[in-house]
Design an enzyme around this catalytic site. Structure first.
Site, PDB file in Angstrom:
ATOM      1  N   LYS A   1     -47.941  49.866  57.878  1.00 61.45           N
ATOM      2  CA  LYS A   1     -47.874  50.564  59.343  1.00 61.45           C
ATOM      3  C   LYS A   1     -47.978  49.784  60.116  1.00 61.45           C
ATOM      4  O   LYS A   1     -48.477  48.612  60.200  1.00 61.45           O
ATOM      5  CB  LYS A   1     -49.086  51.439  59.114  1.00 61.45           C
ATOM      6  CG  LYS A   1     -49.187  52.724  58.241  1.00 61.45           C
ATOM      7  CD  LYS A   1     -50.366  53.728  58.584  1.00 61.45           C
ATOM      8  CE  LYS A   1     -50.347  54.712  57.470  1.00 61.45           C
ATOM      9  NZ  LYS A   1     -49.428  55.724  57.745  1.00 61.45           N
TER      10      LYS A   1
ATOM     11  N   ARG B   1     -49.609  61.567  48.191  1.00 67.08           N
ATOM     12  CA  ARG B   1     -49.208  62.538  47.343  1.00 67.08           C
ATOM     13  C   ARG B   1     -49.352  62.062  45.976  1.00 67.08           C
ATOM     14  O   ARG B   1     -49.472  62.795  45.018  1.00 67.08           O
ATOM     15  CB  ARG B   1     -47.810  62.943  47.570  1.00 67.08           C
ATOM     16  CG  ARG B   1     -46.978  61.694  47.646  1.00 67.08           C
ATOM     17  CD  ARG B   1     -45.656  61.767  48.455  1.00 67.08           C
ATOM     18  NE  ARG B   1     -45.685  62.089  49.859  1.00 67.08           N
ATOM     19  CZ  ARG B   1     -44.662  62.391  50.703  1.00 67.08           C
ATOM     20  NH1 ARG B   1     -43.399  62.329  50.234  1.00 67.08           N
ATOM     21  NH2 ARG B   1     -45.139  62.107  52.120  1.00 67.08           N
TER      22      ARG B   1
HETATM   23  N1  BES Z   1     -52.156  59.004  55.889  1.00 63.70           N
HETATM   24  C1  BES Z   1     -50.755  59.224  56.324  1.00 63.70           C
HETATM   25  C2  BES Z   1     -50.574  60.502  57.058  1.00 63.70           C
HETATM   26  C3  BES Z   1     -50.738  60.474  58.808  1.00 63.70           C
HETATM   27  C4  BES Z   1     -50.194  59.513  59.301  1.00 63.70           C
HETATM   28  C5  BES Z   1     -52.009  61.302  58.863  1.00 63.70           C
HETATM   29  C6  BES Z   1     -50.606  59.427  60.854  1.00 63.70           C
HETATM   30  C7  BES Z   1     -52.310  61.318  60.287  1.00 63.70           C
HETATM   31  C8  BES Z   1     -51.729  60.380  61.276  1.00 63.70           C
HETATM   32  C9  BES Z   1     -49.822  59.267  55.217  1.00 63.70           C
HETATM   33  O1  BES Z   1     -50.381  58.470  54.011  1.00 63.70           O
HETATM   34  C10 BES Z   1     -48.643  58.579  55.394  1.00 63.70           C
HETATM   35  O2  BES Z   1     -48.428  57.478  55.710  1.00 63.70           O
HETATM   36  N2  BES Z   1     -47.566  59.421  55.402  1.00 63.70           N
HETATM   37  C11 BES Z   1     -46.291  59.084  55.861  1.00 63.70           C
HETATM   38  C12 BES Z   1     -45.301  59.601  54.709  1.00 63.70           C
HETATM   39  C13 BES Z   1     -43.735  59.037  54.793  1.00 63.70           C
HETATM   40  C14 BES Z   1     -44.032  57.623  54.354  1.00 63.70           C
HETATM   41  C15 BES Z   1     -42.908  59.847  53.756  1.00 63.70           C
HETATM   42  C16 BES Z   1     -45.949  59.518  57.261  1.00 63.70           C
HETATM   43  O3  BES Z   1     -46.330  60.505  57.443  1.00 63.70           O
HETATM   44  O4  BES Z   1     -45.309  58.692  57.956  1.00 63.70           O
HETATM   45 MN    MN Z   2     -49.848  56.380  53.982  1.00 60.37          MN
END
Ligand code: BES
Ligand code: MN
Ligand code: ZN
Length: 499
Positions: free
Chosen positions: A279, A353
């Site tokens: 990230k 997921r």
């Molecule tokens: N934990 C995150 C989701 C999230 C991101 C919650 C920002 C709150 C704030 C999750 O694990 C994630 O990273 N999801 C990705 C999915 C994508 C790679 C398909 C996302 O939402 O960017």
């Molecule tokens: Mn994630």
């Protein structure tokens, strides 16, 4: 802080402060408002002079009101009667609570008599008032060595209500205090940073809870246990971390042995760096909150036990840390999940997921009546609904109705999102049964929900994406413990036969 109900006339209560919620256009003759007799004139004069505006939560201090035994009055505005809503009541109660908690008072009273109306009955006033005070009194000072934050001095608060409502009021108060206790548990766990809140630390918290309540039993699955069972998805997510994943099971047995439990599944990523699909650094600290789903389901077990709900519940928290590293999963890796389905991990940041799919498959052994999962799953959910409203997905109409009702009762906003079957086409992989992401980012919250649906076939199931609601960002950063109010309302209605 000690909470009590009182049937004394508010003006007779000796306290540092008497709080009076007041409509902008309050008249003593209004059926919605029953103003404490001796102070009615003072208050209506105050209203007639235009002192109360349209805002909810406007704070007015009144001193030297001789008709009252309390040292001072805090009149909190409710806005115009015609525009009143339950949300405005919460806003006013929270404003009053924070104004009061800033002072060094030790005792206060809140005049709730005669405020019952269509938006909020007397018991709901009591419940929301107790929750508002607990919300505003909450502090997380575990890691502050210099006592920067002032601890609230307020020791007792009594809610003045009509005699006719004492029974329902006491029930509402007991419920609110049990819920608030659970919410503090969730907030403490979630606010704890990831170097302290590891998967083992969550497991330990669950075990402590199990020791306190005779009706709770906990089981922790270690890496070896999960390997034996084939829970390779959760293991894969955790394999890049020095902190081993744990699968935490907390069972609450309040019903008959034969009664099918409600299964609650929580995403417990103690820190989500994204893994190899790293990230960006801005606000990455907030990814310590990626275990809020796990905290919520464990909190629910605690509240159910303290309310002694006559049902069986099993909470399953899938805990792991998502880190890059020499042993971490890589884009393109293929794993065999507990369900037997294979998944190509195209993005290691779509890890929620993965841990959830094994947890959802694991549920089968409990033959649950309903499965509800809670996860800070997608940024797309926050884009879709913002930060005030949780999204939930289910194909079960009756369950959707019950969950919407629970959201309404608890004032814990949630909105049903669609599970669109054709989204599955975007989860095709050239090499495995499923890919963990779609080749585009459209409808990302739905895509994630549809991925989970591949692991819940044949069950009554709802998925909550709480990425926008589980914590607040910015200056007041902190866990909210949402949607525990919604979940407890659902469980309560379920226990007592409403859903
Ligand atoms: N934990 C995150 C989701 C999230 C991101 C919650 C920002 C709150 C704030 C999750 O694990 C994630 O990273 N999801 C990705 C999915 C994508 C790679 C398909 C996302 O939402 O960017
Ligand atoms: Mn994630
Ligand atoms: Zn995550």
């Amino acid at each position: 802080m000690n909470f009590t109900l009182s049937t004394d006339a508010p003006q007779q209560i000796k306290a540092d402060c008497l709080i009076i919620p007041l409509f902008k256009d309050a008249q003593p003759k209004d059926p919605q408002v029953k103003l404490p007799a001796k102070i009615a004139k003072i208050l209506t004069d105050y209203v007639q002079l235009g002192n109360i505006n349209d805002d909810c939560g406007q704070i007015n201090w009144l001193f030297d009101v001789k008709e009252c035994q309390a040292s001072r009055l805090l009149v909190v505005g409710l806005g115009p009667i015609a525009e009143f809503t339950a949300e405005k009541a919460v806003c006013a109660l929270q404003a009053a609570a924070s104004a009061l908690l800033q002072k060094q008072y030790s005792g206060a009273a809140l005049a709730l008599e005669g405020l019952a109306c269509k938006a909020l009955d007397e018991a709901q006033w009591v419940q929301q008032a107790a929750l508002a005070f607990k919300e505003k009194a909450y502090q997380f000072n575990t890691f502050k060595t210099k006592t920067a934050a002032k601890k609230p001095t307020l020791k007792s608060i009594s809610f003045c209500i009509d005699k006719a409502h004492v029974k329902s009021g006491q029930k509402a108060l007991d419920y609110a205090l049990a819920l608030a206790e659970g919410m503090s548990f969730v907030k403490d766990l979630a606010n704890t940073p990831a170097n302290h809140c590891t998967p083992s630390a969550i497991a330990q918290k669950a075990q402590e809870m199990g020791k306190k309540h005779p009706k709770i039993t906990t089981t922790i699955l270690s890496v070896a246990d999960m390997k034996k069972l084939g829970m390779n998805a959760i293991l894969a997510v955790g394999q890049g971390s020095r902190h081993e994943p744990k699968f935490v099971i907390a069972e609450y047995k309040g019903g008959n042995k034969s009664q099918a439990p409600i299964a609650l599944v929580g995403k417990g990523i103690t820190f989500d760096t994204g893994g190899i699909s790293l990230k960006p650094p801005a606000t990455m600290d907030e990814m310590k909150y990626d275990m809020c789903g796990a905290a919520t389901v464990l909190g629910a077990i605690q509240v159910a036990a303290s309310l002694n709900l006559p049902i069986n519940i099993v909470a399953l928290a899938a805990c792991a840390e998502n880190m890059p590293g020499g042993n971490a999963i890589k884009p393109g890796d293929i794993i065999t999940t507990l369900s037997g389905q294979t998944v190509e991990i195209l993005n290691t940041d779509a890890e929620g997921r993965l841990v959830l799919c094994d947890a959802l498959s694991y549920c089968a052994r409990y033959k649950p009546e309903v499965i509800l999962d809670f996860a800070t799953l997608t940024g797309a959910m926050v884009v879709a609904l913002g930060t005030h409203t949780s999204g939930f997905f289910t194909d079960d109409e009756a369950l959707a109705i019950a969950l919407n009702q629970a959201a309404k009762n608890s004032l814990d906003s949630a909105w049903r999102m669609p599970l669109i079957a054709s989204f599955k086409d975007d989860l095709k992989s050239n090499f495995a049964d499923l890919a963990n992401i779609a080749p585009h980012r459209w409808g990302g919250a739905i895509e994630a929900a549809v991925f989970l649906a591949q692991f819940t076939e044949g069950y009554r199931w709802a998925h909550f994406d709480i990425a926008g609601t589980a914590w607040t960002m910015g200056a007041n950063k902190g866990a909210t413990a949402r949607p525990l109010p919604l979940l407890m309302d659902y469980l309560y209605q379920h226990a007592y036969g409403q859903s």
